[in-house]
Each structure stands twice: as structure tokens, then as C-alpha cells.
Design a protein around this motif. Structure first.
Motif, PDB file in Angstrom:
ATOM      1  N   HIS A  52      27.877 -18.956   4.458  1.00 18.72           N
ATOM      2  CA  HIS A  52      26.787 -18.984   5.439  1.00 18.72           C
ATOM      3  C   HIS A  52      25.406 -19.219   4.840  1.00 18.72           C
ATOM      4  CE1 HIS A  52      29.692 -17.510   8.320  1.00 18.72           C
ATOM      5  NE2 HIS A  52      29.836 -16.351   7.696  1.00 18.72           N
TER       6      HIS A  52
ATOM      7  N   VAL B  21      18.226 -13.039   1.903  1.00 20.76           N
ATOM      8  CA  VAL B  21      19.233 -12.260   2.615  1.00 20.76           C
ATOM      9  C   VAL B  21      18.800 -10.802   2.689  1.00 20.76           C
ATOM     10  CG1 VAL B  21      21.188 -13.763   2.073  1.00 20.76           C
ATOM     11  CG2 VAL B  21      20.618 -11.904   0.512  1.00 20.76           C
ATOM     12  N   GLU B  22      19.269 -10.131   3.716  1.00 16.62           N
ATOM     13  CA  GLU B  22      19.009  -8.707   3.908  1.00 16.62           C
ATOM     14  C   GLU B  22      20.307  -7.935   3.670  1.00 16.62           C
ATOM     15  OE1 GLU B  22      15.985  -7.524   4.350  1.00 16.62           O
ATOM     16  OE2 GLU B  22      15.174  -9.558   4.433  1.00 16.62           O
TER      17      GLU B  22
ATOM     18  N   ASN C   3      23.575  -6.061   4.242  1.00 15.53           N
ATOM     19  CA  ASN C   3      24.624  -6.204   5.266  1.00 15.53           C
ATOM     20  C   ASN C   3      24.617  -7.532   6.002  1.00 15.53           C
ATOM     21  OD1 ASN C   3      25.844  -3.703   4.721  1.00 15.53           O
ATOM     22  ND2 ASN C   3      24.397  -2.663   6.067  1.00 15.53           N
ATOM     23  N   GLN C   4      23.831  -8.502   5.535  1.00 16.76           N
ATOM     24  CA  GLN C   4      23.855  -9.834   6.146  1.00 16.76           C
ATOM     25  C   GLN C   4      25.116 -10.563   5.690  1.00 16.76           C
ATOM     26  OE1 GLN C   4      20.301 -12.202   5.684  1.00 16.76           O
ATOM     27  NE2 GLN C   4      21.452 -14.112   5.868  1.00 16.76           N
TER      28      GLN C   4
ATOM     29  N   VAL D  44      27.385 -13.223   4.190  1.00 16.39           N
ATOM     30  CA  VAL D  44      27.104 -14.294   3.236  1.00 16.39           C
ATOM     31  C   VAL D  44      28.239 -15.314   3.220  1.00 16.39           C
ATOM     32  CG1 VAL D  44      26.708 -14.810   0.791  1.00 16.39           C
ATOM     33  CG2 VAL D  44      25.645 -12.799   1.829  1.00 16.39           C
TER      34      VAL D  44
ATOM     35  N   GLU E 281      34.401 -10.608   6.383  1.00 18.95           N
ATOM     36  CA  GLU E 281      33.048 -11.031   6.052  1.00 18.95           C
ATOM     37  C   GLU E 281      32.605 -10.337   4.777  1.00 18.95           C
ATOM     38  OE1 GLU E 281      30.377 -10.438   9.359  1.00 18.95           O
ATOM     39  OE2 GLU E 281      30.589 -12.545   9.869  1.00 18.95           O
TER      40      GLU E 281
ATOM     41  N   VAL F 111      29.414  -9.291   2.893  1.00 16.30           N
ATOM     42  CA  VAL F 111      28.005  -9.099   3.229  1.00 16.30           C
ATOM     43  C   VAL F 111      27.193  -8.766   1.985  1.00 16.30           C
ATOM     44  CG1 VAL F 111      28.534  -8.361   5.588  1.00 16.30           C
ATOM     45  CG2 VAL F 111      28.301  -6.644   3.786  1.00 16.30           C
TER      46      VAL F 111
ATOM     47  N   ALA G 218      19.143  -6.558  -0.665  1.00 13.90           N
ATOM     48  CA  ALA G 218      18.257  -7.582  -0.117  1.00 13.90           C
ATOM     49  C   ALA G 218      17.665  -8.383  -1.266  1.00 13.90           C
ATOM     50  CB  ALA G 218      17.146  -6.929   0.699  1.00 13.90           C
TER      51      ALA G 218
END
Length: 74
Positions: free
Chosen positions: A19, A26-27, A29-30, A32, A43, A45, A49
Motif C-alpha cells: 500500500h 506512515v502512522e 497501525n497504518q 503497509v 494486514e 501494519v 510512525a
């Protein structure tokens, strides 16, 4: 890269989607990337950050536990 947080695969599987690109912010828990294992999509994550410093895999790559997936410069 030095000073970066490296994230590794938690389980064996295949990378089915990425992604982000190198340089993206990125933050925590975003999502990736997506790792498919045992016919389930998991996922991956961001644990921290920061800025994506490197991506060590490509879509379609098979990975093993402990293999580097990407790194984040904080």
C-alpha cells in the motif's frame, strides 16, 4: 538504513499487496502491505510512525518468518 525500525514477517506467506512507497509517511497501525498465509489475508501494519525508508519485498514474493519486509525511519 541506520537508525531505522525494521519490520519482519511474523509468518511464512506471500505478499499480495503493498500500500505504500519509499518516502511515504506512515502512522502507527497504518496498513503497509498484505501477507497471505494459509489462504487468509493478514494486514501488516506499521509498528512505529515515520517515513518508509525501504521496502525489501515485492508483490508476489514468498517470505519466511523473520525476513525483512520494510523499514521506517523515525
Amino acid at each position: 538504513p541506520a537508525g531505522s525500525h525494521v519490520q519482519a514477517a511474523a509468518m511464512p506467506g506471500t505478499i499480495t499487496n503493498i500500500h505504500v512507497n519509499v518516502g511515504d509517511r506512515v502512522e502507527v497501525n497504518q496498513p503497509v502491505m498484505v501477507l497471505e498465509a494459509m489462504k487468509m489475508e493478514n494486514e501488516v501494519v506499521a509498528e512505529v510512525a515515520g517515513t518508509v525508508a525501504s521496502i525489501a519485498v515485492a508483490k508476489g514474493d514468498m517470505v519466511n518468518p523473520g525476513q525483512e519486509l520494510f523499514s521506517i525511519a523515525q
